[in-house]
Design a protein around this motif. Structure first.
Motif, mmCIF file in Angstrom:
data_model
loop_
_atom_site.group_PDB
_atom_site.id
_atom_site.type_symbol
_atom_site.label_atom_id
_atom_site.label_comp_id
_atom_site.label_asym_id
_atom_site.label_seq_id
_atom_site.Cartn_x
_atom_site.Cartn_y
_atom_site.Cartn_z
ATOM 1 N N LEU A 75 0.536 5.626 4.637
ATOM 2 C CA LEU A 75 1.672 4.733 4.417
ATOM 3 C C LEU A 75 2.873 5.550 3.965
ATOM 4 O O LEU A 75 2.767 6.365 3.044
ATOM 5 C CB LEU A 75 1.339 3.689 3.349
ATOM 6 C CG LEU A 75 2.446 2.688 3.002
ATOM 7 C CD1 LEU A 75 2.737 1.778 4.203
ATOM 8 C CD2 LEU A 75 2.052 1.859 1.789
ATOM 9 N N VAL A 76 4.017 5.332 4.639
ATOM 10 C CA VAL A 76 5.247 6.029 4.283
ATOM 11 C C VAL A 76 6.337 5.001 4.028
ATOM 12 O O VAL A 76 6.876 4.410 4.963
ATOM 13 C CB VAL A 76 5.712 7.000 5.398
ATOM 14 C CG1 VAL A 76 6.987 7.722 4.972
ATOM 15 C CG2 VAL A 76 4.611 7.987 5.757
ATOM 16 N N PRO A 77 6.656 4.730 2.752
ATOM 17 C CA PRO A 77 7.794 3.856 2.450
ATOM 18 C C PRO A 77 9.090 4.587 2.827
ATOM 19 O O PRO A 77 9.262 5.753 2.493
ATOM 20 C CB PRO A 77 7.704 3.645 0.937
ATOM 21 C CG PRO A 77 6.299 4.038 0.573
ATOM 22 C CD PRO A 77 5.921 5.105 1.547
ATOM 23 N N LYS B 84 -4.194 -3.946 1.213
ATOM 24 C CA LYS B 84 -4.236 -4.863 2.361
ATOM 25 C C LYS B 84 -4.519 -4.126 3.672
ATOM 26 O O LYS B 84 -5.248 -4.614 4.526
ATOM 27 C CB LYS B 84 -2.912 -5.617 2.467
ATOM 28 C CG LYS B 84 -2.850 -6.591 3.618
ATOM 29 C CD LYS B 84 -1.519 -7.317 3.655
ATOM 30 C CE LYS B 84 -1.471 -8.266 4.847
ATOM 31 N NZ LYS B 84 -0.176 -8.935 4.951
ATOM 32 N N HIS B 85 -3.936 -2.934 3.841
ATOM 33 C CA HIS B 85 -4.080 -2.179 5.089
ATOM 34 C C HIS B 85 -5.083 -1.035 4.979
ATOM 35 O O HIS B 85 -5.151 -0.182 5.860
ATOM 36 C CB HIS B 85 -2.715 -1.645 5.545
ATOM 37 C CG HIS B 85 -1.763 -2.725 5.935
ATOM 38 N ND1 HIS B 85 -1.804 -3.346 7.148
ATOM 39 C CD2 HIS B 85 -0.758 -3.319 5.251
ATOM 40 C CE1 HIS B 85 -0.860 -4.269 7.217
ATOM 41 N NE2 HIS B 85 -0.211 -4.272 6.069
ATOM 42 N N ASP B 86 -5.853 -0.993 3.884
ATOM 43 C CA ASP B 86 -6.865 0.037 3.681
ATOM 44 C C ASP B 86 -6.280 1.443 3.887
ATOM 45 O O ASP B 86 -6.811 2.269 4.624
ATOM 46 C CB ASP B 86 -8.056 -0.201 4.614
ATOM 47 C CG ASP B 86 -9.296 0.555 4.165
ATOM 48 O OD1 ASP B 86 -9.399 0.879 2.965
ATOM 49 O OD2 ASP B 86 -10.149 0.837 5.027
ATOM 50 N N PRO C 210 9.659 -3.361 -4.440
ATOM 51 C CA PRO C 210 9.087 -2.158 -3.827
ATOM 52 C C PRO C 210 7.798 -1.625 -4.446
ATOM 53 O O PRO C 210 6.816 -1.440 -3.723
ATOM 54 C CB PRO C 210 10.225 -1.140 -3.939
ATOM 55 C CG PRO C 210 11.457 -1.973 -3.889
ATOM 56 C CD PRO C 210 11.114 -3.222 -4.663
ATOM 57 N N GLY C 211 7.768 -1.362 -5.732
ATOM 58 C CA GLY C 211 6.555 -0.797 -6.338
ATOM 59 C C GLY C 211 5.323 -1.657 -6.119
ATOM 60 O O GLY C 211 4.339 -1.215 -5.520
ATOM 61 N N PRO C 212 5.336 -2.896 -6.608
ATOM 62 C CA PRO C 212 4.160 -3.760 -6.437
ATOM 63 C C PRO C 212 3.796 -4.003 -4.972
ATOM 64 O O PRO C 212 2.608 -4.077 -4.630
ATOM 65 C CB PRO C 212 4.569 -5.063 -7.124
ATOM 66 C CG PRO C 212 5.580 -4.636 -8.149
ATOM 67 C CD PRO C 212 6.321 -3.499 -7.504
ATOM 68 N N ASP C 213 4.789 -4.105 -4.094
ATOM 69 C CA ASP C 213 4.463 -4.366 -2.694
ATOM 70 C C ASP C 213 3.848 -3.161 -2.006
ATOM 71 O O ASP C 213 2.984 -3.309 -1.145
ATOM 72 C CB ASP C 213 5.683 -4.874 -1.933
ATOM 73 C CG ASP C 213 5.886 -6.358 -2.158
ATOM 74 O OD1 ASP C 213 4.877 -7.085 -2.289
ATOM 75 O OD2 ASP C 213 7.042 -6.797 -2.222
#
Length: 147
Positions: A8-10, A102-104, A92-95
């Motif tokens: 995951l890359v925010p 959610k996306h493993d 942002p942080g919590p999500d």
């Protein structure tokens, strides 16, 4: 050895998030992993209802800006790297932490703004929040870090 399938890359359009994406691409190639690029329209900055608005509303432009940021990064992805995009409205942080579960997600690679201790204490930091709460490893990348 760590097994990585989903990274995951925010992304927020900063030089740090671009550097994080470059690192994620190298890691995805090495591990044969897929990347999920995430843009969060920060609803903590919206009105009290936190609802997305129309073209005249500032949050609409945040969403449009997010689409451009994600598209620009996708175009920079090397051939053979699988990249998916997700845009959410939230905090942002919590999500980010929620999406990890959610996306493993196996690894978060995100930019570090390099705030000093006082600024981080006073303002908080999304990367610090995620680092302490995510259920997977978190790699923070500075803008000038070479991938």
């Amino acid at each position: 050895m760590m097994h990585v399938e989903r990274i995951l890359v925010p992304a927020d359009g900063s030089a740090e998030s671009e550097a994080a994406f470059a690192w994620a691409c190298d890691l995805a190639r090495y591990y044969d992993a897929e990347i999920t690029l995430l843009y969060i329209v920060d609803t903590t900055k919206l009105g009290s209802l936190g609802l997305p608005g129309g073209p005249e509303k500032p949050e609409y432009f945040d969403h449009e800006q997010g689409k451009k940021i994600l598209q620009t990064l996708c175009e920079k992805a090397p051939e053979g790297i699988s990249v998916h995009t997700v845009t959410v409205y939230g905090d942002p942080g919590p999500d980010i932490v929620r999406l990890v579960d959610k996306h493993d997600i196996n690894l978060v690679v995100m930019g570090s703004r390099g705030m000093g201790r006082v600024a981080r204490w006073a303002l908080g930091s999304v990367s610090t929040y995620v680092l302490h709460r995510a259920s997977c490893p978190v790699l923070t990348v500075k803008a000038d870090a070479q991938a």
